[in-house]
Design a protein around this motif. Structure first.
Motif, PDB file in Angstrom:
ATOM      1  N   GLN A  17       0.815  -1.215   0.000  1.00 55.09           N
ATOM      2  CA  GLN A  17       0.000   0.000   0.000  1.00 55.09           C
ATOM      3  C   GLN A  17       0.848   1.265   0.000  1.00 55.09           C
ATOM      4  O   GLN A  17       0.367   2.335  -0.386  1.00 55.09           O
ATOM      5  CB  GLN A  17      -0.934   0.014   1.203  1.00 55.09           C
ATOM      6  N   ARG A  18       2.112   1.141   0.405  1.00 48.28           N
ATOM      7  CA  ARG A  18       2.997   2.306   0.454  1.00 48.28           C
ATOM      8  C   ARG A  18       3.790   2.505  -0.842  1.00 48.28           C
ATOM      9  O   ARG A  18       4.549   3.463  -0.960  1.00 48.28           O
ATOM     10  CB  ARG A  18       3.954   2.181   1.636  1.00 48.28           C
ATOM     11  N   ILE A  19       3.625   1.608  -1.794  1.00 53.18           N
ATOM     12  CA  ILE A  19       4.322   1.737  -3.075  1.00 53.18           C
ATOM     13  C   ILE A  19       3.600   2.778  -3.931  1.00 53.18           C
ATOM     14  O   ILE A  19       2.426   2.616  -4.259  1.00 53.18           O
ATOM     15  CB  ILE A  19       4.365   0.378  -3.805  1.00 53.18           C
ATOM     16  N   VAL A  20       4.320   3.833  -4.278  1.00 50.89           N
ATOM     17  CA  VAL A  20       3.693   4.944  -5.014  1.00 50.89           C
ATOM     18  C   VAL A  20       3.745   4.747  -6.524  1.00 50.89           C
ATOM     19  O   VAL A  20       2.998   5.387  -7.263  1.00 50.89           O
ATOM     20  CB  VAL A  20       4.347   6.293  -4.635  1.00 50.89           C
ATOM     21  N   ILE A  21       4.645   3.871  -6.990  1.00 47.21           N
ATOM     22  CA  ILE A  21       4.699   3.588  -8.426  1.00 47.21           C
ATOM     23  C   ILE A  21       5.177   2.154  -8.621  1.00 47.21           C
ATOM     24  O   ILE A  21       6.112   1.696  -7.961  1.00 47.21           O
ATOM     25  CB  ILE A  21       5.630   4.577  -9.174  1.00 47.21           C
ATOM     26  N   ASN A  22       4.500   1.444  -9.509  1.00 47.34           N
ATOM     27  CA  ASN A  22       4.821   0.046  -9.797  1.00 47.34           C
ATOM     28  C   ASN A  22       4.926  -0.105 -11.316  1.00 47.34           C
ATOM     29  O   ASN A  22       3.943   0.058 -12.035  1.00 47.34           O
ATOM     30  CB  ASN A  22       3.726  -0.872  -9.245  1.00 47.34           C
ATOM     31  N   TYR A  23       6.119  -0.402 -11.801  1.00 48.56           N
ATOM     32  CA  TYR A  23       6.347  -0.463 -13.248  1.00 48.56           C
ATOM     33  C   TYR A  23       7.056  -1.753 -13.610  1.00 48.56           C
ATOM     34  O   TYR A  23       8.051  -2.142 -12.976  1.00 48.56           O
ATOM     35  CB  TYR A  23       7.194   0.730 -13.694  1.00 48.56           C
ATOM     36  N   ASN A  24       6.547  -2.437 -14.627  1.00 47.71           N
ATOM     37  CA  ASN A  24       7.161  -3.675 -15.108  1.00 47.71           C
ATOM     38  C   ASN A  24       7.754  -3.454 -16.494  1.00 47.71           C
ATOM     39  O   ASN A  24       7.049  -3.051 -17.425  1.00 47.71           O
ATOM     40  CB  ASN A  24       6.126  -4.802 -15.171  1.00 47.71           C
ATOM     41  N   MET A  25       9.050  -3.708 -16.626  1.00 43.06           N
ATOM     42  CA  MET A  25       9.738  -3.541 -17.904  1.00 43.06           C
ATOM     43  C   MET A  25       9.466  -4.732 -18.810  1.00 43.06           C
ATOM     44  O   MET A  25       9.579  -5.880 -18.384  1.00 43.06           O
ATOM     45  CB  MET A  25      11.246  -3.389 -17.678  1.00 43.06           C
ATOM     46  N   GLN A  26       9.099  -4.451 -20.056  1.00 48.24           N
ATOM     47  CA  GLN A  26       8.758  -5.498 -21.001  1.00 48.24           C
ATOM     48  C   GLN A  26       9.942  -5.931 -21.863  1.00 48.24           C
ATOM     49  O   GLN A  26       9.847  -6.907 -22.600  1.00 48.24           O
ATOM     50  CB  GLN A  26       7.622  -5.001 -21.910  1.00 48.24           C
ATOM     51  N   GLY A  27      11.036  -5.223 -21.817  1.00 43.37           N
ATOM     52  CA  GLY A  27      12.167  -5.541 -22.677  1.00 43.37           C
ATOM     53  C   GLY A  27      12.032  -4.869 -24.037  1.00 43.37           C
ATOM     54  O   GLY A  27      11.087  -4.125 -24.296  1.00 43.37           O
ATOM     55  N   LEU A  28      12.973  -5.144 -24.918  1.00 43.70           N
ATOM     56  CA  LEU A  28      12.985  -4.508 -26.235  1.00 43.70           C
ATOM     57  C   LEU A  28      11.898  -5.064 -27.150  1.00 43.70           C
ATOM     58  O   LEU A  28      11.568  -6.247 -27.082  1.00 43.70           O
ATOM     59  CB  LEU A  28      14.344  -4.732 -26.903  1.00 43.70           C
ATOM     60  N   THR A  29      11.362  -4.209 -28.004  1.00 41.91           N
ATOM     61  CA  THR A  29      10.515  -4.669 -29.099  1.00 41.91           C
ATOM     62  C   THR A  29      11.428  -5.093 -30.247  1.00 41.91           C
ATOM     63  O   THR A  29      12.646  -4.854 -30.221  1.00 41.91           O
ATOM     64  CB  THR A  29       9.566  -3.557 -29.579  1.00 41.91           C
ATOM     65  N   ALA A  30      10.853  -5.717 -31.276  1.00 41.74           N
ATOM     66  CA  ALA A  30      11.656  -6.161 -32.423  1.00 41.74           C
ATOM     67  C   ALA A  30      12.344  -4.978 -33.100  1.00 41.74           C
ATOM     68  O   ALA A  30      13.528  -5.053 -33.465  1.00 41.74           O
ATOM     69  CB  ALA A  30      10.769  -6.907 -33.415  1.00 41.74           C
ATOM     70  N   LYS A  31      11.637  -3.881 -33.252  1.00 37.09           N
ATOM     71  CA  LYS A  31      12.220  -2.691 -33.886  1.00 37.09           C
ATOM     72  C   LYS A  31      13.319  -2.092 -33.008  1.00 37.09           C
ATOM     73  O   LYS A  31      14.374  -1.693 -33.507  1.00 37.09           O
ATOM     74  CB  LYS A  31      11.146  -1.642 -34.152  1.00 37.09           C
ATOM     75  N   GLU A  32      13.068  -2.036 -31.704  1.00 38.87           N
ATOM     76  CA  GLU A  32      14.071  -1.486 -30.790  1.00 38.87           C
ATOM     77  C   GLU A  32      15.333  -2.346 -30.797  1.00 38.87           C
ATOM     78  O   GLU A  32      16.451  -1.817 -30.722  1.00 38.87           O
ATOM     79  CB  GLU A  32      13.498  -1.389 -29.377  1.00 38.87           C
ATOM     80  N   ALA A  33      15.159  -3.653 -30.878  1.00 40.30           N
ATOM     81  CA  ALA A  33      16.315  -4.550 -30.913  1.00 40.30           C
ATOM     82  C   ALA A  33      17.148  -4.321 -32.179  1.00 40.30           C
ATOM     83  O   ALA A  33      18.387  -4.263 -32.123  1.00 40.30           O
ATOM     84  CB  ALA A  33      15.853  -6.001 -30.849  1.00 40.30           C
ATOM     85  N   ALA A  34      16.474  -4.161 -33.304  1.00 43.62           N
ATOM     86  CA  ALA A  34      17.187  -3.915 -34.566  1.00 43.62           C
ATOM     87  C   ALA A  34      17.894  -2.562 -34.528  1.00 43.62           C
ATOM     88  O   ALA A  34      19.057  -2.448 -34.929  1.00 43.62           O
ATOM     89  CB  ALA A  34      16.200  -3.967 -35.731  1.00 43.62           C
ATOM     90  N   ASP A  35      17.193  -1.539 -34.035  1.00 43.56           N
ATOM     91  CA  ASP A  35      17.799  -0.202 -33.940  1.00 43.56           C
ATOM     92  C   ASP A  35      18.984  -0.209 -32.982  1.00 43.56           C
ATOM     93  O   ASP A  35      20.002   0.452 -33.223  1.00 43.56           O
ATOM     94  CB  ASP A  35      16.760   0.814 -33.476  1.00 43.56           C
ATOM     95  N   TYR A  36      18.838  -0.957 -31.887  1.00 44.85           N
ATOM     96  CA  TYR A  36      19.908  -1.038 -30.889  1.00 44.85           C
ATOM     97  C   TYR A  36      21.161  -1.666 -31.504  1.00 44.85           C
ATOM     98  O   TYR A  36      22.280  -1.170 -31.321  1.00 44.85           O
ATOM     99  CB  TYR A  36      19.430  -1.868 -29.699  1.00 44.85           C
ATOM    100  N   ALA A  37      20.976  -2.760 -32.237  1.00 46.96           N
ATOM    101  CA  ALA A  37      22.118  -3.446 -32.859  1.00 46.96           C
ATOM    102  C   ALA A  37      22.828  -2.535 -33.854  1.00 46.96           C
ATOM    103  O   ALA A  37      24.064  -2.445 -33.875  1.00 46.96           O
ATOM    104  CB  ALA A  37      21.641  -4.720 -33.547  1.00 46.96           C
TER     105      ALA A  37
END
Length: 237
Positions: free
Chosen positions: A150-170
């Motif tokens: 109840q004291r957590i003010v923000i809860n965020y789950n990282m999904q990892g790279l998308t296919a486009k982000e992975a290609a751009d990153y490489a």
């Protein structure tokens, strides 16, 4: 995640950040810390989480420049006083980053809500960011941790790279290395993404291994076959 950390910095309190291994949680924390003004924020990074509550308090006390006490209650009082003194007298906000938080014991998790309780739970003097794998969400869903959740003010789950982000990153990594042409064929990048499931760390390992194999085979470009060879080598390690 970085934007969420910025929000947490402004509102203070407890933030929860989860994601599968290799999705960039620690990298985001590092980028966030590098953006902080050291005269306004005191950062304590705690990566060792397979410890008891007493060890946790001693580790945090040392991070704050305090002499660690033998008794947990003494460390608790000294830490809280130090946090309040930093905030009130030096206008400095303590920012605690706990990495691999999925390994925190029930005792430590239970104490976190107490440690972050200031002025009868009416003030937020510090920032506490918990970064860990998704199993941490399962742990915090237990009834015993309801008060902490109840004291957590923000809860965020990282999904990892998308296919486009992975290609751009490489492609970006190759440009940083001074390579102007496309070394990886589009199909090879698609195959790499399918193998890595959004993990930046795994993508780095796979593409690095593929480049070595491609060099050994004297190839001008890295194709799908080379990426699969690299994946097979990794699986055998």
């Amino acid at each position: 995640m970085t934007k969420r950390l910025e929000y947490l910095k402004n509102v203070k309190g407890i933030g929860l950040f989860t994601g599968l291994a290799g999705t960039g949680k620690t990298a985001c924390c590092r980028a966030f810390v590098s953006s902080l003004n050291p005269s306004l924020y005191k950062v304590v990074y705690l990566p060792m989480t397979t410890i008891s509550a007493s060890e946790f308090y001693r580790d945090l006390a040392k991070g704050l420049g305090l002499e660690a006490c033998y008794r947990k209650i003494d460390n608790f009082r000294n830490i809280q006083e130090r946090i309040k003194k930093l905030y009130r007298e030096q206008k400095t906000t303590l920012t605690v980053l706990i990495d691999e938080a999925q390994y925190l014991s029930r005792a430590v998790l239970s104490d976190l809500k107490i440690l972050m309780n200031f002025e009868m739970d009416s003030k937020n003097y510090a920032v506490l960011a918990l970064a860990g794998q998704p199993t941490l969400n399962d742990t915090l869903s237990m009834q015993i941790h309801e008060a902490l959740r109840q004291r957590i003010v923000i809860n965020y789950n990282m999904q990892g790279l998308t296919a486009k982000e992975a290609a751009d990153y490489a492609k970006d990594r190759m440009r940083i290395c001074g390579v102007s042409r496309d070394i990886f064929e589009p199909a090879a990048l698609e195959a790499a993404y399918g193998y890595c499931c959004g993990s930046i760390r795994m993508l780095n390992t796979l593409l690095h291994r593929a480049l070595i194999i491609g060099c050994e085979q004297k190839r001008d470009t890295v194709g799908t076959e080379t990426v699969m060879d690299a994946a097979n080598e990794i699986d055998l390690v």
